[in-house]
Design a protein around this motif. Structure first.
Motif, short mmCIF file in Angstrom:
data_model
loop_
_atom_site.label_atom_id
_atom_site.label_comp_id
_atom_site.label_asym_id
_atom_site.label_seq_id
_atom_site.Cartn_x
_atom_site.Cartn_y
_atom_site.Cartn_z
N GLU A 269 22.10 1.05 -1.64
CA GLU A 269 21.29 1.56 -2.72
C GLU A 269 19.80 1.34 -2.43
OE1 GLU A 269 21.41 1.59 -7.63
OE2 GLU A 269 22.63 0.15 -6.49
N LEU A 270 19.51 0.41 -1.53
CA LEU A 270 18.12 0.20 -1.13
C LEU A 270 17.50 1.48 -0.59
CD1 LEU A 270 18.52 -3.22 0.73
CD2 LEU A 270 17.15 -2.86 -1.34
N PHE A 271 18.31 2.30 0.07
CA PHE A 271 17.80 3.53 0.69
C PHE A 271 17.39 4.57 -0.34
CE2 PHE A 271 20.84 2.58 4.48
CZ PHE A 271 19.99 1.57 4.90
N THR A 272 17.79 4.39 -1.58
CA THR A 272 17.44 5.36 -2.62
C THR A 272 16.17 4.97 -3.37
OG1 THR A 272 18.69 4.26 -4.40
CG2 THR A 272 19.91 5.75 -2.95
N LEU A 273 15.62 3.80 -3.08
CA LEU A 273 14.48 3.29 -3.84
C LEU A 273 13.17 3.57 -3.11
CD1 LEU A 273 15.98 -0.20 -4.82
CD2 LEU A 273 16.08 1.95 -6.10
N ASP A 274 12.15 3.95 -3.87
CA ASP A 274 10.86 4.27 -3.26
C ASP A 274 9.93 3.07 -3.21
OD1 ASP A 274 10.07 3.96 -5.88
OD2 ASP A 274 9.33 6.00 -6.15
N ASN A 275 10.37 1.92 -3.71
CA ASN A 275 9.51 0.74 -3.70
C ASN A 275 10.04 -0.37 -2.80
OD1 ASN A 275 11.66 0.27 -5.43
ND2 ASN A 275 10.48 -0.88 -6.93
N VAL A 276 10.74 0.05 -1.75
CA VAL A 276 11.21 -0.91 -0.75
C VAL A 276 11.06 -0.31 0.64
CG1 VAL A 276 13.62 -0.17 -1.00
CG2 VAL A 276 13.11 -2.39 0.01
N ARG B 45 0.81 -1.21 0.00
CA ARG B 45 0.00 0.00 0.00
C ARG B 45 0.85 1.27 0.00
NH1 ARG B 45 -5.42 -0.41 0.68
NH2 ARG B 45 -5.18 1.62 -0.35
N LYS B 46 2.15 1.14 -0.24
CA LYS B 46 3.06 2.29 -0.34
C LYS B 46 3.00 3.19 0.90
CE LYS B 46 3.00 2.78 -5.41
NZ LYS B 46 2.82 3.73 -6.53
N VAL B 47 2.87 2.59 2.06
CA VAL B 47 2.67 3.38 3.28
C VAL B 47 3.81 4.37 3.55
CG1 VAL B 47 2.44 3.24 5.79
CG2 VAL B 47 1.11 1.70 4.33
N PRO B 48 5.09 3.94 3.56
CA PRO B 48 6.15 4.91 3.88
C PRO B 48 6.25 6.06 2.87
CG PRO B 48 6.95 2.67 4.08
CD PRO B 48 5.64 2.59 3.37
N VAL B 49 6.19 5.73 1.59
CA VAL B 49 6.37 6.78 0.58
C VAL B 49 5.18 7.74 0.56
CG1 VAL B 49 5.40 5.50 -1.39
CG2 VAL B 49 7.17 7.21 -1.79
N ARG C 249 -4.49 17.73 -4.30
CA ARG C 249 -5.73 17.39 -5.02
C ARG C 249 -5.93 15.89 -4.88
NH1 ARG C 249 -1.83 18.85 -8.46
NH2 ARG C 249 -2.71 20.92 -8.62
N THR C 250 -7.01 15.38 -5.45
CA THR C 250 -7.27 13.95 -5.38
C THR C 250 -6.09 13.17 -5.95
OG1 THR C 250 -9.63 14.36 -5.66
CG2 THR C 250 -8.86 12.12 -6.08
N VAL C 251 -5.73 12.09 -5.27
CA VAL C 251 -4.55 11.33 -5.70
C VAL C 251 -4.78 10.72 -7.08
CG1 VAL C 251 -3.87 10.79 -3.34
CG2 VAL C 251 -5.32 9.19 -4.58
N GLY C 252 -3.66 10.54 -7.80
CA GLY C 252 -3.71 9.94 -9.13
C GLY C 252 -3.07 8.57 -9.14
N GLU C 253 -2.87 8.04 -10.33
CA GLU C 253 -2.35 6.67 -10.46
C GLU C 253 -0.96 6.50 -9.86
OE1 GLU C 253 -2.59 4.86 -14.26
OE2 GLU C 253 -4.70 5.37 -14.57
N ALA C 254 -0.19 7.55 -9.80
CA ALA C 254 1.16 7.46 -9.22
C ALA C 254 1.12 7.07 -7.75
CB ALA C 254 1.90 8.77 -9.39
N GLN C 255 -0.02 7.35 -7.11
CA GLN C 255 -0.15 7.02 -5.69
C GLN C 255 -0.94 5.71 -5.47
OE1 GLN C 255 -0.89 10.52 -6.68
NE2 GLN C 255 1.34 10.58 -6.38
N PHE C 256 -1.41 5.11 -6.55
CA PHE C 256 -2.16 3.87 -6.40
C PHE C 256 -1.26 2.74 -5.92
CE2 PHE C 256 -5.66 4.88 -9.78
CZ PHE C 256 -6.08 5.93 -8.98
#
Length: 322
Positions: A272-279, A116-120, A132-139
């Protein structure tokens, strides 16, 4: 004369007090310099050791002449030279079961946070970007009703599977060294090969012990078999996974996300893990609640006392003592 106990990491204050009342207690103190040298010095006349998180082997234990037990405040025991301990007839005990549910909670927290992308999204909101209302980038990803693949259906793996099956109506797949028919039946879980599990699962959780079979179990070849929307979670040991291969899979969006509590190098200071938004990266806190850590310390204390009073401890790692 009191028996000597070397405490080689922080331990619960109540257990520390108990030890000090019964034994001559010496503490390894990182601020005083070389830890291995301190261990080598203090174990010369030690009867027992208790703690976790230190590498203990034939080099820093070579001076021990009367050591009877190393009581580890942990389940895993890959930090200890078991071959040497067997050779010297030194008990190695651990603290299984008391941390099962706590670690399973953490595994599912990682699964949900990554999916659910909680941290990011937490940071995105705090940065004032919610305008504004969230878009697909936040899905993010659904969890309920999806397929959960468990690699290692031991006590912790089964507890994770129960959370998925009963709490989220998930289809459960599992891969294990052997089938567990009765347990699997209660979870409606399907046994399958590792490759099949990777290919079919929406969520893959690794919960194996670290041993010769599981070392480097998940690499580039295995990650390539996962679905592009899949989430990978590791709460076992860092060495089970090829970390660089996982980083590449995340960078290339080969999988959706990962949740990690363990790493090949710990403490993990730079990655490099610290630079990624999907971990999602946590500092090895699977059992880190006040209640669980106290129960672990109590069990480790009892294991130690048992040996020093001439009994076999409840939980023994060495096969020759079991």
């Amino acid at each position: 004369m009191k028996q000597k106990v070397v405490v080689f990491s922080q331990i619960h204050p109540e257990i520390q007090n108990k030890l000090e009342q019964q034994y001559n207690v010496v503490y390894i103190q990182p601020k005083l310099g070389d830890i291995n040298q301190q261990i080598f010095q203090h174990v010369q006349d030690a009867d027992a050791m208790i703690g976790a998180g230190r590498l203990l082997n034939r080099d820093n234990l070579a001076s021990a002449t009367k050591l009877k037990i190393i009581s580890s405040v942990s389940v895993g025991y890959d930090n200890y030279d078991l071959e040497y301990l067997n050779e010297k007839k030194i008990y190695l005990s651990n603290t299984p079961h008391v941390l099962t549910e706590t670690t399973a909670d953490l595994a599912f927290a990682l699964l949900m946070a990554a999916a659910r992308k909680v941290p990011v999204l937490d940071q995105w909101t705090k940065q004032g970007r919610w305008q504004r209302t969230v878009g697909e980038a936040q899905f993010s990803m659904d969890i309920f009703g999806k397929t959960l693949g468990i690699i290692g259906l031991g006590h912790i793996g089964a507890a994770i599977a129960r959370r998925g099956f009963y709490g989220f109506n998930m289809n459960v797949l599992y891969h294990n060294r052997r089938e567990k028919l009765e347990l699997a039946q209660s979870l409606n879980a399907e046994y399958c090969s590792l490759n099949e599990l990777l290919q079919r699962s929406d969520f893959v959780v690794v919960a194996v012990d670290l041993n010769a079979d599981s070392n480097a179990l998940i690499g580039a070849e295995q990650l390539a078999q996962m679905q592009s929307h899949a989430v990978f979670v590791n709460i076992s040991r860092g060495s089970v996974v090829d970390e660089q291969a996982l980083i590449q899979a995340l960078k290339n969006r080969q999988i959706f996300a990962a949740g990690l509590d363990v790493y090949q190098q710990e403490p993990l200071q730079q990655s490099e893990l610290f630079t990624l938004d999907n971990v999602v990266t946590l500092p090895h806190v699977g059992s880190a609640t006040a209640q669980t850590r106290k129960r672990m310390a109590e069990l480790a204390y009892q294991n130690l006392v048992d040996v020093l009073e001439g009994r076999v401890p409840r939980y023994v790692v060495n096969p020759q003592f079991q």
